[in-house]
Write an enzyme that holds these catalytic residues in place. Structure first.
Site, short mmCIF file in Angstrom:
data_model
loop_
_atom_site.label_atom_id
_atom_site.label_comp_id
_atom_site.label_asym_id
_atom_site.label_seq_id
_atom_site.Cartn_x
_atom_site.Cartn_y
_atom_site.Cartn_z
N LYS A 98 0.81 -1.22 0.00
CA LYS A 98 0.00 0.00 0.00
C LYS A 98 0.85 1.27 0.00
CE LYS A 98 -4.21 -1.81 0.17
NZ LYS A 98 -5.13 -1.68 -0.99
N GLU A 120 -9.75 6.00 3.00
CA GLU A 120 -10.52 4.95 3.65
C GLU A 120 -9.55 3.81 3.92
OE1 GLU A 120 -10.21 5.12 0.40
OE2 GLU A 120 -9.50 3.08 0.13
N SER A 387 1.74 -9.63 -0.65
CA SER A 387 1.43 -8.20 -0.61
C SER A 387 1.68 -7.55 0.73
CB SER A 387 -0.02 -7.98 -1.05
OG SER A 387 -0.89 -8.74 -0.24
#
Lengths: 406, 273
Positions: A98, A120, A387
């Site tokens: 991210k 969010e 990830s």
């Protein structure tokens, strides 16, 4: 791949933000001008070498890129099939992919002259990435997070607040990622002149799916080059988990033109295949509108968004990025569903076999990749986008195991 | 003639303005919604906007979002909503037919799932006169605009303070029925004060179009109506009404309907006569 520019999926989206029939903009008029300005600014900034110089400097010296491509030998031996490699996004600063998008979008916001950033978050990894990038640049940060996710992801909430972000608990609806996204969009309706909305996945109205994909594509670009360097050829299969689909989009996009490379997305199969018990939009949903985009969604027969469930907060979302819907429709990516139990088993397998604690989201990809490796057999190569790391999930897994830590 | 067009033609010739209350279909239940529509018109409203509950209404503030959620929790479905509207339009069982225009407001998610053609057919059959689709910007509205026009329905589009002027002019050219001018950049909900440049913005828009212009979002009290009536053809009141509905939810239906009716009468009384 010898396809014309008109049909080359790598050239999408079009000017209206469409990937084939998917994507577009289904948002209130109040947001259209903000989206137009964002699209214009992005095109301008994307063409500015000084932006990429700044971005790459952060990726190298702050995030720690390139992330390693690791040969998981003991996992490979256990499965007895294809060689399994892990693209270690879990080793990035803040522990997940991210941050690639978080830094990209916050730098974009800064160049657009915005003073405030909102986001969010579901699992909290995007919230942490945004809070991190805001601390780094001095921008004000507000993160919307569902009350249920705040309970599941206390560590990330604590870390966001420590870095100066305001975390707003969302108490409407299912109190998860979908509701947090609603609240962030509502904030942006009234604040877009000074505020940038850093959306965390390849979802939402155009140009967000494109921007997030572009910032995450560093994953696939590196993995492709690393595979060529290490193995001497491209992989046979690439596997990534899909919630909204940002790590998968970033991992797959640079391989889209490589016809011999199978691309497989692993969705959250949850408890079972009944509506409300899973979050498999692509494999069990149908096309519809949610959060500003036309894509596969989980909804009832009247268009009301369904409740969803996944053991992993980051996959607990009833929609998916429109580009994934397009890749599904043209048959370029195969999407499969991995249950909570399978993901949890893969989490423990990777922990015991490789000394790596994967995020529960990434554990879905690990589980699917083990199936693919067994199917492909020895001599083949499977890449997994790992990830994120599992630290954030320790409390929830302990609770599930009946060994609560607090 | 479409009822919306006829209403504004009549009001304009009389130098009057329209009051359009917003009601959530099915909050607290459909029979009450039907009674509220009849009461609203009886107490001075000129048309009604009926909100079709949706699970993720990103343009709506907490009051309307909560109202939608109550209706959804009560099991509201599209079919019964259209049946209720048809019954209001038709009259009978001691109730007079309602002649006033009715418009629905619904997310495109709902229309798309129903099938735009079927939705337009059902709306038409129910006596609906126009559709407001707040998450369908003009670029995406082509198909629905055609379906709606083929049925002599109107597709009411929104213009906001954030809409650049050239875009506002373009939207005004494709809108039918009336223009919904959003008073504030933000979500629905009551505001104590409305933006100081609101009247100017609407006056400019007036130079771009002959369509009626109705102002909504934030309008919650008689003084807002008095202030804006000179520049607008109509005024839309949503959250202020829905909040009163929620507050009176535990009262018997008759008392609740009367309470909402009194509020509408107060608002209507602020219109220039």
């Amino acid at each position: 791949m010898a396809t014309s520019a008109a049909t080359d999926p790598r050239q999408l989206p079009d000017a209206l933000g469409r990937f084939g029939p998917f994507g577009g903009r289904f948002v209130p008029e109040t947001l259209i001008d903000a989206l137009n300005r964002l699209a214009e600014a992005y095109e301008r900034i994307k063409a500015d070498p000084s932006f990429w110089q700044e971005m790459n400097d952060y990726l190298t010296n702050y995030v720690g890129r390139p992330s390693p491509l690791y040969f998981a030998k003991r996992l490979t031996d256990m499965v007895g099939g294809a060689d399994i490699y892990l693209k270690r996004e879990d080793l990035n600063h803040t522990g997940a992919h991210k941050i690639n998008n978080g830094i990209g979008q916050v730098l974009l916001a800064q160049r657009m002259g915005k003073t405030r950033v909102i986001a969010e978050t579901g699992a909290g990894q995007h919230g942490v990435a945004t809070a991190t990038a805001c601390a780094l640049t001095g921008l004000e940060c507000t993160v919307y997070m569902g009350e249920e996710d705040i309970r599941r992801q206390k560590l990330n909430v604590f870390n966001m607040r420590t870095m100066g972000a305001t975390v707003v608990a969302v108490t409407t609806g299912s109190r998860t990622l979908r509701d947090a996204t609603n609240e962030a969009m509502r904030d942006w309706m009234g604040s877009s002149d000074k505020t940038h909305y850093t959306i965390g996945s390849v979802v939402g109205p155009h140009p967000f799916p494109m921007i997030v994909r572009d910032f995450q594509s560093v994953i696939g670009k590196e993995a492709r080059r690393q595979c060529l360097d290490r193995v001497g050829r491209l992989p046979d299969a690439v596997v990534a988990c899909v919630g909204g689909g940002s790590n998968a989009a970033g991992m797959f996009y640079p391989f889209i033109g490589d016809e011999g490379v199978e691309l497989i997305g692993a969705e959250a199969g949850g408890r079972n295949s009944n509506l409300g018990q899973h979050a498999s939009s692509l494999t069990k949903g149908q096309p519809g509108v949610l959060h500003g985009s036309f894509s596969y969604v989980l909804q009832d027969d009247e268009g009301q968004t369904s409740d969803v469930h996944s053991i992993s907060a980051g996959l607990d979302y009833p929609g998916v990025g429109p580009e994934h819907s397009y890749w599904k429709e043209i048959g370029r990516v195969r999407y499969e569903s991995i249950t909570d139990a399978e993901a949890l088993e893969a989490y423990h397998t990777l922990a015991r076999r490789e000394g790596i604690l994967p995020a529960l989201e990434s554990s879905h990809a690990v589980s699917q990749a083990m199936k693919e490796a067994a199917r492909l057999g020895p001599g083949k190569v499977v890449l997994i986008c790992l990830s994120g790391r599992g630290d954030k999930d320790a409390y929830e897994i302990a609770r599930i195991r009946g060994e609560p830590m607090d | 003639m479409n009822r919306i067009d006829a209403l504004f033609e009549r009001l304009r010739s009389e130098g009057r303005r329209a009051l359009m209350p917003f009601l959530t279909a099915g909050d607290p239940d459909l029979p009450t919604t039907s009674a509220l529509i009849r009461e609203a018109i009886r107490r001075g409203a000129h048309m009604v906007e009926v909100g079709i509950p949706y699970s993720d209404p990103i343009a709506d503030g907490p009051v309307i979002a909560a109202s939608y959620q109550r209706a959804l929790d009560g099991g509201i479905r599209l079919g019964p909503i259209f049946e209720a509207l048809a019954s209001v339009r038709r009259g009978g069982e001691g109730e007079a037919p309602v002649e006033a225009p009715m418009v629905t407001m619904s997310s495109y998610a709902i229309i798309l799932r129903r099938g735009p053609e079927r939705f337009a057919d059902e709306a038409k059959a129910a006596g609906v006169d126009g559709l407001i689709v707040p998450d369908l910007p003009v670029e995406e509205a082509g198909e629905l605009a055609t379906l709606v026009a083929d049925r002599d329905l109107r597709l009411i589009q929104l213009i906001t303070p954030r809409t650049p002027r050239d875009r506002a002019s373009a939207i005004a050219r494709t809108t039918t029925g009336f223009i919904y001018y959003v008073s504030v950049a933000g979500i629905t909900g009551e505001r104590t004060e409305l933006p100081p440049d609101l009247a100017n913005a609407v006056s400019w828009l007036r130079t771009q179009t002959d369509l009626p212009i109705c102002i909504g979002f934030g309008i919650s009290r008689a003084e807002h109506i008095r202030a804006l009536a000179p520049v607008a053809d109509g005024l839309i009141v949503g959250s202020a009404l829905v909040r009163r509905l929620a507050e009176a939810a535990d009262q018997p239906r008759g008392a609740l309907v009367d309470r909402i009716g009194s509020f509408i009468e107060e608002l209507a009384g602020a219109l220039p006569s």
